[in-house]
Motif scaffolding. Structure first.
Motif, PDB file in Angstrom:
ATOM      1  N   SER A  25       5.504  -3.255   5.422  1.00 57.07           N
ATOM      2  CA  SER A  25       5.251  -1.829   5.282  1.00 57.07           C
ATOM      3  C   SER A  25       3.914  -1.494   5.929  1.00 57.07           C
ATOM      4  CB  SER A  25       5.222  -1.446   3.804  1.00 57.07           C
ATOM      5  OG  SER A  25       6.476  -1.689   3.210  1.00 57.07           O
ATOM      6  N   ILE A  26       3.805  -0.297   6.485  1.00 55.26           N
ATOM      7  CA  ILE A  26       2.610   0.111   7.206  1.00 55.26           C
ATOM      8  C   ILE A  26       1.675   0.865   6.277  1.00 55.26           C
ATOM      9  CG2 ILE A  26       1.724   1.334   9.222  1.00 55.26           C
ATOM     10  CD1 ILE A  26       3.577  -1.094   9.764  1.00 55.26           C
ATOM     11  N   SER A  27       0.508   0.288   6.010  1.00 50.53           N
ATOM     12  CA  SER A  27      -0.434   0.902   5.078  1.00 50.53           C
ATOM     13  C   SER A  27      -1.018   2.185   5.609  1.00 50.53           C
ATOM     14  CB  SER A  27      -1.572  -0.081   4.745  1.00 50.53           C
ATOM     15  OG  SER A  27      -2.274  -0.443   5.923  1.00 50.53           O
ATOM     16  N   ALA A  28      -0.996   2.370   6.962  1.00 52.45           N
ATOM     17  CA  ALA A  28      -1.545   3.593   7.531  1.00 52.45           C
ATOM     18  C   ALA A  28      -0.712   4.797   7.154  1.00 52.45           C
ATOM     19  CB  ALA A  28      -1.617   3.483   9.062  1.00 52.45           C
ATOM     20  N   VAL A  29       0.556   4.572   6.793  1.00 53.00           N
ATOM     21  CA  VAL A  29       1.398   5.668   6.339  1.00 53.00           C
ATOM     22  C   VAL A  29       1.119   5.894   4.867  1.00 53.00           C
ATOM     23  CG1 VAL A  29       3.762   6.449   6.018  1.00 53.00           C
ATOM     24  CG2 VAL A  29       3.164   5.057   8.009  1.00 53.00           C
ATOM     25  N   ASN A  30       0.810   7.113   4.507  1.00 51.12           N
ATOM     26  CA  ASN A  30       0.461   7.394   3.112  1.00 51.12           C
ATOM     27  C   ASN A  30       1.718   7.451   2.261  1.00 51.12           C
ATOM     28  OD1 ASN A  30      -0.712   8.116   0.740  1.00 51.12           O
ATOM     29  ND2 ASN A  30      -1.066  10.252   1.312  1.00 51.12           N
ATOM     30  N   ARG A  31       2.106   6.296   1.732  1.00 48.31           N
ATOM     31  CA  ARG A  31       3.277   6.246   0.872  1.00 48.31           C
ATOM     32  C   ARG A  31       2.894   6.310  -0.591  1.00 48.31           C
ATOM     33  NH1 ARG A  31       5.812   1.584   0.910  1.00 48.31           N
ATOM     34  NH2 ARG A  31       4.020   0.414   1.586  1.00 48.31           N
ATOM     35  N   MET A  32       1.626   6.539  -0.886  1.00 50.03           N
ATOM     36  CA  MET A  32       1.153   6.568  -2.258  1.00 50.03           C
ATOM     37  C   MET A  32       1.260   7.983  -2.814  1.00 50.03           C
ATOM     38  SD  MET A  32       0.176   3.675  -3.513  1.00 50.03           S
ATOM     39  CE  MET A  32      -0.384   2.040  -3.089  1.00 50.03           C
ATOM     40  N   ALA A  33       2.385   8.337  -3.364  1.00 53.43           N
ATOM     41  CA  ALA A  33       2.509   9.635  -4.001  1.00 53.43           C
ATOM     42  C   ALA A  33       1.595   9.681  -5.215  1.00 53.43           C
ATOM     43  CB  ALA A  33       3.961   9.872  -4.417  1.00 53.43           C
ATOM     44  N   SER A  34       1.324  10.892  -5.703  1.00 50.89           N
ATOM     45  CA  SER A  34       0.275  11.066  -6.704  1.00 50.89           C
ATOM     46  C   SER A  34       0.545  10.333  -8.011  1.00 50.89           C
ATOM     47  CB  SER A  34       0.097  12.560  -6.994  1.00 50.89           C
ATOM     48  OG  SER A  34       1.297  13.110  -7.500  1.00 50.89           O
ATOM     49  N   GLY A  35       1.800   9.973  -8.274  1.00 48.40           N
ATOM     50  CA  GLY A  35       2.085   9.342  -9.547  1.00 48.40           C
ATOM     51  C   GLY A  35       2.114   7.830  -9.515  1.00 48.40           C
ATOM     52  N   GLU A  36       1.929   7.206  -8.369  1.00 44.48           N
ATOM     53  CA  GLU A  36       2.075   5.768  -8.272  1.00 44.48           C
ATOM     54  C   GLU A  36       0.806   5.028  -8.667  1.00 44.48           C
ATOM     55  OE1 GLU A  36       3.430   4.651  -4.440  1.00 44.48           O
ATOM     56  OE2 GLU A  36       5.267   5.838  -4.543  1.00 44.48           O
ATOM     57  N   PRO A  37       0.963   3.883  -9.349  1.00 43.83           N
ATOM     58  CA  PRO A  37      -0.211   3.066  -9.668  1.00 43.83           C
ATOM     59  C   PRO A  37      -0.850   2.506  -8.407  1.00 43.83           C
ATOM     60  CG  PRO A  37       1.816   1.892 -10.189  1.00 43.83           C
ATOM     61  CD  PRO A  37       2.214   3.290  -9.849  1.00 43.83           C
ATOM     62  N   LYS A  38      -2.164   2.443  -8.394  1.00 41.10           N
ATOM     63  CA  LYS A  38      -2.885   1.989  -7.201  1.00 41.10           C
ATOM     64  C   LYS A  38      -3.735   0.752  -7.465  1.00 41.10           C
ATOM     65  CE  LYS A  38      -3.065   6.637  -5.196  1.00 41.10           C
ATOM     66  NZ  LYS A  38      -2.201   7.256  -6.229  1.00 41.10           N
ATOM     67  N   THR A  39      -3.832   0.335  -8.734  1.00 42.24           N
ATOM     68  CA  THR A  39      -4.588  -0.864  -9.073  1.00 42.24           C
ATOM     69  C   THR A  39      -3.710  -1.768  -9.937  1.00 42.24           C
ATOM     70  OG1 THR A  39      -5.512   0.018 -11.143  1.00 42.24           O
ATOM     71  CG2 THR A  39      -6.718   0.486  -9.100  1.00 42.24           C
ATOM     72  N   ILE A  40      -4.123  -3.019 -10.061  1.00 42.41           N
ATOM     73  CA  ILE A  40      -3.372  -3.957 -10.896  1.00 42.41           C
ATOM     74  C   ILE A  40      -3.338  -3.477 -12.340  1.00 42.41           C
ATOM     75  CG2 ILE A  40      -3.418  -6.288 -11.886  1.00 42.41           C
ATOM     76  CD1 ILE A  40      -4.294  -7.336  -9.179  1.00 42.41           C
ATOM     77  N   GLU A  41      -4.464  -2.954 -12.824  1.00 38.50           N
ATOM     78  CA  GLU A  41      -4.509  -2.468 -14.201  1.00 38.50           C
ATOM     79  C   GLU A  41      -3.577  -1.276 -14.397  1.00 38.50           C
ATOM     80  OE1 GLU A  41      -5.866  -3.762 -16.918  1.00 38.50           O
ATOM     81  OE2 GLU A  41      -6.292  -5.462 -15.599  1.00 38.50           O
ATOM     82  N   TYR A  47       3.926  -0.512 -16.331  1.00 40.60           N
ATOM     83  CA  TYR A  47       4.954  -1.439 -16.819  1.00 40.60           C
ATOM     84  C   TYR A  47       5.158  -1.261 -18.328  1.00 40.60           C
ATOM     85  CZ  TYR A  47       7.390  -5.980 -17.199  1.00 40.60           C
ATOM     86  OH  TYR A  47       8.311  -6.977 -17.426  1.00 40.60           O
ATOM     87  N   VAL A  48       4.050  -1.196 -19.063  1.00 46.08           N
ATOM     88  CA  VAL A  48       4.120  -1.033 -20.518  1.00 46.08           C
ATOM     89  C   VAL A  48       4.660   0.340 -20.886  1.00 46.08           C
ATOM     90  CG1 VAL A  48       2.758  -0.906 -22.638  1.00 46.08           C
ATOM     91  CG2 VAL A  48       2.275  -2.694 -20.952  1.00 46.08           C
ATOM     92  N   ALA A  49       4.180   1.381 -20.185  1.00 44.06           N
ATOM     93  CA  ALA A  49       4.588   2.754 -20.490  1.00 44.06           C
ATOM     94  C   ALA A  49       6.092   2.946 -20.332  1.00 44.06           C
ATOM     95  CB  ALA A  49       3.831   3.741 -19.594  1.00 44.06           C
TER      96      ALA A  49
END
Length: 275
Positions: A25-41, A47-49
């Motif tokens: 997957s190409i990281s330059a493409v902004n596939r991070m929609a506002s609801g997605e987790p961005k850190t391991i925590e 996952y728990v939620a």
């Protein structure tokens, strides 16, 4: 315009979701929609939620370097890099990503986990259909008992329905469905919000729901409710739970994670294929 693939280093055309050389997957493409987790925590909390089964069942290990066969995982190594891996059935490890971009690494495992959830739901529905088909082979006595039970349930549900109508008059819970807020389209289900991403024509979980919950409630929802969403229908997404009600925020209220099906050599995850 050309951009560089972070995974293999080759120059590729801008706008591609995946590198044609290595498939990453190409990281330059902004596939991070506002609801997605961005850190391991955040991925752990997500996952728990969503009340997913224990990691020993799903075989997704977040923040852990598991050496056992048949495992997906993500962790931060001693050099400070983030590693996303899959251990095959043979024990051989395939590294999906190793680098300093935590958001990119988390998204790789997050997307694979979402795909697995969708597969589990579809398999569960298939089991339900198969079970329904096999019921025609029951004996006459079994059918009699079943029909008698159905009769009892019909009477019971008729009574419950009458009570529900009365309760519904006073029920102030937010209704499931589509809403529009600040130019974005949302879907409300199981006490959770999901946002539509126009760029990818897909739906994603809203991580911070506080503003939505404080603004859109039983008194104001008519100002935000919509019925003519033109993009990808939420009902066709992997998030949709057709058997849910507003009191159940489980990942799938009518299904459980089938670790036997996912035991890897029949229709589940193919551990020996490339991820």
């Amino acid at each position: 315009m050309k951009i560089k693939c972070d995974y293999c280093g080759q120059m590729i055309d801008e706008g591609l979701d995946r590198c044609p050389n290595c498939g990453a997957s190409i990281s330059a493409v902004n596939r991070m929609a506002s609801g997605e987790p961005k850190t391991i925590e955040e991925l752990k909390q997500w996952y728990v939620a969503h009340k997913l089964p224990p990691e020993e069942t799903t075989r997704f290990f977040i923040g852990k370097d598991i050496k056992e066969p048949k495992a997906f995982g993500i962790y931060k190594n001693s050099k400070g890099d983030f590693v996303v891996y899959k251990n095959k059935a043979s024990g051989e490890r395939a590294v999906r990503y190793e680098g300093s971009d935590e958001g990119y690494a988390v998204n790789e495992l997050y997307q694979r986990l979402r795909a697995e959830i969708a597969d589990q739901k579809e398999h569960s529905r298939g089991r339900s259909r198969s079970s329904s088909g096999n019921s025609s082979n029951q004996s006459v006595s079994g059918n009699f008992i079943r029909f008698a039970a159905i009769g009892i349930f019909i009477v019971t549900f008729a009574f419950i329905g009458m009570v529900s109508c009365v309760v519904g008059i006073f029920d102030k819970r937010l209704s499931e469905g589509y809403y529009r807020y600040k130019g974005n389209d949302y879907y409300y289900q199981n006490n959770d919000w999901y946002i539509y991403d126009l760029a990818t024509d897909s739906w994603d979980y809203v991580w911070d729901e506080s503003e939505l919950n404080s603004t859109i409630n039983s008194d104001t929802y008519r100002d935000y409710r919509i019925y003519d969403h033109d993009g990808s229908q939420f009902e066709d997404s992997s998030w949709y739970d057709a058997g849910s009600d507003d009191d159940d925020s489980d990942w799938d209220s009518d299904s459980s994670w089938d670790s036997d099906w996912d035991d890897w050599d029949s229709g589940g995850t193919d551990w020996d294929s490339d991820w």
